[in-house]
Design a protein around this motif. Structure first.
Motif, PDB file in Angstrom:
ATOM      1  N   ILE A  29       0.854  -1.189   0.000  1.00 25.13           N
ATOM      2  CA  ILE A  29       0.000   0.000   0.000  1.00 25.13           C
ATOM      3  C   ILE A  29       0.886   1.233   0.000  1.00 25.13           C
ATOM      4  O   ILE A  29       1.654   1.469   0.932  1.00 25.13           O
ATOM      5  N   CYS A  30       0.799   1.987  -1.064  1.00 22.15           N
ATOM      6  CA  CYS A  30       1.635   3.172  -1.240  1.00 22.15           C
ATOM      7  C   CYS A  30       0.742   4.410  -1.256  1.00 22.15           C
ATOM      8  O   CYS A  30       0.026   4.656  -2.224  1.00 22.15           O
ATOM      9  N   GLU A  31       0.764   5.157  -0.178  1.00 22.96           N
ATOM     10  CA  GLU A  31       0.033   6.423  -0.116  1.00 22.96           C
ATOM     11  C   GLU A  31       0.940   7.554  -0.603  1.00 22.96           C
ATOM     12  O   GLU A  31       2.154   7.477  -0.505  1.00 22.96           O
ATOM     13  N   ASN A  32       0.332   8.605  -1.112  1.00 26.56           N
ATOM     14  CA  ASN A  32       1.102   9.752  -1.596  1.00 26.56           C
ATOM     15  C   ASN A  32       2.147   9.337  -2.631  1.00 26.56           C
ATOM     16  O   ASN A  32       3.288   9.792  -2.604  1.00 26.56           O
ATOM     17  N   GLY A  33       1.747   8.465  -3.528  1.00 23.85           N
ATOM     18  CA  GLY A  33       2.667   7.996  -4.553  1.00 23.85           C
ATOM     19  C   GLY A  33       2.440   8.711  -5.877  1.00 23.85           C
ATOM     20  O   GLY A  33       1.400   9.318  -6.114  1.00 23.85           O
ATOM     21  N   VAL A  34       3.439   8.628  -6.730  1.00 26.32           N
ATOM     22  CA  VAL A  34       3.328   9.145  -8.090  1.00 26.32           C
ATOM     23  C   VAL A  34       3.906   8.108  -9.037  1.00 26.32           C
ATOM     24  O   VAL A  34       5.060   7.675  -8.866  1.00 26.32           O
ATOM     25  N   ILE A  35       3.123   7.701 -10.002  1.00 24.13           N
ATOM     26  CA  ILE A  35       3.596   6.785 -11.039  1.00 24.13           C
ATOM     27  C   ILE A  35       3.603   7.529 -12.369  1.00 24.13           C
ATOM     28  O   ILE A  35       2.604   8.154 -12.750  1.00 24.13           O
ATOM     29  N   GLY A  36       4.726   7.468 -13.060  1.00 27.58           N
ATOM     30  CA  GLY A  36       4.837   8.055 -14.389  1.00 27.58           C
ATOM     31  C   GLY A  36       4.712   6.977 -15.450  1.00 27.58           C
ATOM     32  O   GLY A  36       5.438   5.984 -15.405  1.00 27.58           O
ATOM     33  N   PHE A  45       8.515   5.360 -13.833  1.00 30.41           N
ATOM     34  CA  PHE A  45       9.047   5.556 -12.484  1.00 30.41           C
ATOM     35  C   PHE A  45       7.912   5.504 -11.470  1.00 30.41           C
ATOM     36  O   PHE A  45       6.741   5.702 -11.798  1.00 30.41           O
ATOM     37  N   LEU A  46       8.283   5.206 -10.238  1.00 27.37           N
ATOM     38  CA  LEU A  46       7.360   5.218  -9.106  1.00 27.37           C
ATOM     39  C   LEU A  46       8.043   5.937  -7.957  1.00 27.37           C
ATOM     40  O   LEU A  46       9.134   5.543  -7.526  1.00 27.37           O
ATOM     41  N   GLU A  47       7.422   7.004  -7.495  1.00 31.49           N
ATOM     42  CA  GLU A  47       7.930   7.759  -6.360  1.00 31.49           C
ATOM     43  C   GLU A  47       6.991   7.573  -5.177  1.00 31.49           C
ATOM     44  O   GLU A  47       5.778   7.788  -5.288  1.00 31.49           O
ATOM     45  N   VAL A  56       8.415  16.281  -8.269  1.00 35.84           N
ATOM     46  CA  VAL A  56       8.564  15.014  -8.990  1.00 35.84           C
ATOM     47  C   VAL A  56       8.593  15.279 -10.495  1.00 35.84           C
ATOM     48  O   VAL A  56       9.451  14.744 -11.217  1.00 35.84           O
ATOM     49  N   THR A  57       7.663  16.074 -10.978  1.00 36.69           N
ATOM     50  CA  THR A  57       7.619  16.344 -12.417  1.00 36.69           C
ATOM     51  C   THR A  57       8.880  17.065 -12.881  1.00 36.69           C
ATOM     52  O   THR A  57       9.399  16.782 -13.962  1.00 36.69           O
ATOM     53  N   ALA A  58       9.368  17.963 -12.044  1.00 36.72           N
ATOM     54  CA  ALA A  58      10.590  18.691 -12.404  1.00 36.72           C
ATOM     55  C   ALA A  58      11.784  17.758 -12.432  1.00 36.72           C
ATOM     56  O   ALA A  58      12.635  17.828 -13.335  1.00 36.72           O
ATOM     57  N   ALA A  59      11.862  16.866 -11.442  1.00 41.00           N
ATOM     58  CA  ALA A  59      13.002  15.952 -11.350  1.00 41.00           C
ATOM     59  C   ALA A  59      13.073  15.021 -12.556  1.00 41.00           C
ATOM     60  O   ALA A  59      14.168  14.653 -13.007  1.00 41.00           O
ATOM     61  N   HIS A  60      11.914  14.656 -13.100  1.00 37.78           N
ATOM     62  CA  HIS A  60      11.886  13.729 -14.230  1.00 37.78           C
ATOM     63  C   HIS A  60      11.689  14.450 -15.564  1.00 37.78           C
ATOM     64  O   HIS A  60      11.660  13.796 -16.614  1.00 37.78           O
TER      65      HIS A  60
END
Length: 473
Positions: A29-36, A45-47, A56-60
């Motif tokens: 269970i991943c809360e506050n996640g971001v998948i690109g 990627f998965l953050e 996150v968007t800037a980093a990638h």
């Protein structure tokens, strides 16, 4: 609105809570996640613990990506994988009366399937079936069609147009079937099967979304020459295979009578070169220990179809017994022996059937929420040979996913005077399905509520290979 196939994909960010099966016993269970998800529909990627999406968007370098966010009562979950469904039987879903397997085939199944020789009839049936399965979060399905080439090819076309990942099989049956609905010979069955293979290759040359699958209906409906020829075709093409095994005690006895030279039902398939690592065996309720061991040795896979097995009173498959032996197991709806095209219903029934088995075999037979969800996703991915591509949210996998929404119950307004209830207390939420969340539940508890109470109203959006294929209006 789904995304048409001719529209190029753009990079997308999925933001919120992600839940998938880490192992057979554990949810991740991943809360506050971001998948690109990139323009090829793959997870780039998965953050985790990404409080600031802009960072996150800037980093990638993904500032131009489309963003999909969940609310506090929503989560992303992998798409379900239905490892055994008869698309041609969809109009009969829920109609099984007092039948058992062999009687049901003659009374309901063969007449309906034979009618799909008419391509217009087939178009109506298959279009509706695929729309329904997608609406229930099924992103991959192993479909049985009929023995008609044109309508089987049409099923492949409709799956491709709808964007659903599918294995499409033309049924081979040259024995113990009605004269109005069977192959005239083994040679004719193989020729027609090759025609379907060629058609699917022409519309999806790499089998990126649609794959042919060899489909002997089940051993009693195939003569030895047909089984032999299908074994040869499997060896020459390396295509997957699907069939039935040990669904019903009468069926097992019939196989023993028809194939007296074999030692078991499983051995019939083995002696013709069909029992391989690419074989999907549906049901497997009445296996002997030696059959189980042979299936394990050949690395064949099993599709457990609990709703169908209960509806047709076929029996309760001993899934724990199979899993403990190391056999790969997935789930199937088995429409229309199964009454519902919902894989969530199959997940739910897998849990309940395991409890009925446990009443005789002991508590160890019971399957947990985590285990039945695993069977419906990662287990199914292994059954259809796509475990490297689908079933979870790891980097490199394709974005086959569903957005699940639960109903967050609003706080009731205080009554205006003693004994009164405010009107707001009686209003049900719209658009979020039948699962009520009160705010105190953990994510594991929310998932359990979804498994036991949810339906297609909870499936808000569905993606296959990064493409939106269903969205609840």
């Amino acid at each position: 609105m789904s995304t048409p196939r001719n529209v190029p994909l753009r990079r997308a960010l999925y933001v919120g809570t992600f839940i998938h099966c880490k192992t057979l016993q554990e949810l991740d269970i991943c809360e506050n996640g971001v998948i690109g998800v990139d323009e090829h529909g793959k997870i780039a990627f998965l953050e985790r613990d990404a409080e600031n999406v802009d960072l996150v968007t800037a980093a990638h370098g993904w500032g131009d990506a489309h963003i999909v966010r969940t609310s506090s009562s929503q989560f992303f979950f992998p798409g379900f994988i239905d490892t055994h469904i008869h698309a041609s039987q969809y109009p009969n879903a829920g109609i099984f009366g007092q039948s058992t397997l062999l009687d049901w085939l003659n009374t309901y199944t063969f007449p309906l399937e034979s009618s799909l020789a008419n391509v217009n009839t087939a178009r109506v049936v298959y279009s509706r079936c695929i729309s329904r399965t997608l609406s229930h979060g099924t992103t991959t399905a192993a479909y049985y069609a009929t023995n008609h080439v044109d309508s089987t090819n049409l099923l492949a076309d409709i799956c491709l147009d709808a964007g659903q990942r599918a294995f499409v099989g033309r049924c081979c049956m040259d024995s113990l079937s009605p004269d109005f609905y069977k192959d005239i010979s083994a040679d004719a069955a193989i020729a027609d099967t090759k025609s379907t293979i060629d058609h699917i290759k022409s519309i999806d040359p790499t089998y990126g979304l649609i794959s042919p699958i060899l489909t002997p209906r089940f051993a009693p409906s195939c003569t030895p020459p047909l089984l032999h020829a299908l074994g040869q075709l499997h060896r020459s093409t390396d295509l997957p295979i699907q069939t039935h095994i040990s669904e019903n005690l009468g069926e097992v006895q019939l196989v023993r009578k028809l194939f007296p030279e074999s030692t078991s039902y499983a051995q019939v398939y083995d002696m013709y070169g069909l029992l391989t690592s690419k074989m999907i065996l549906a049901h497997a309720i009445h296996l002997s220990t030696s059959e189980r061991d042979l299936i394990k040795e050949r690395d064949a896979k099993i599709s457990h179809c609990p709703a169908s097995n209960s509806a047709l009173t076929s029996g309760g498959a001993k899934v724990r017994w199979l899993l403990d032996s190391g056999i790969t197991v997935g789930l199937g709806t088995d429409v229309s022996g199964g009454y519902s095209p919902s894989m969530l219903e199959a997940v739910r029934q897998a849990s309940l059937v395991s409890r009925h088995v446990a009443m005789l075999d002991g508590d160890a037979a019971k399957l947990s929420i985590e285990e039945v969800l695993y069977l419906g996703t990662r287990g199914g991915a292994k059954v259809v040979g796509l475990e490297d591509r689908i079933g979870g949210f790891e980097v490199g996998k394709e974005w086959d996913a569903q957005l699940v929404g639960l109903a967050l119950v609003p706080e009731a307004k205080a009554a205006q005077h003693e004994g009164a209830l405010c009107a707001e207390s009686f209003k049900l939420p719209s658009g979020e399905g039948p699962v009520d969340i009160f705010g105190w539940e953990s994510w594991n508890e929310k998932v359990a509520k979804w498994v036991y109470n949810g339906d297609d109203r909870n499936t808000l959006s569905v993606w296959v290979k990064g493409r939106l294929v269903h969205q609840r209006s």
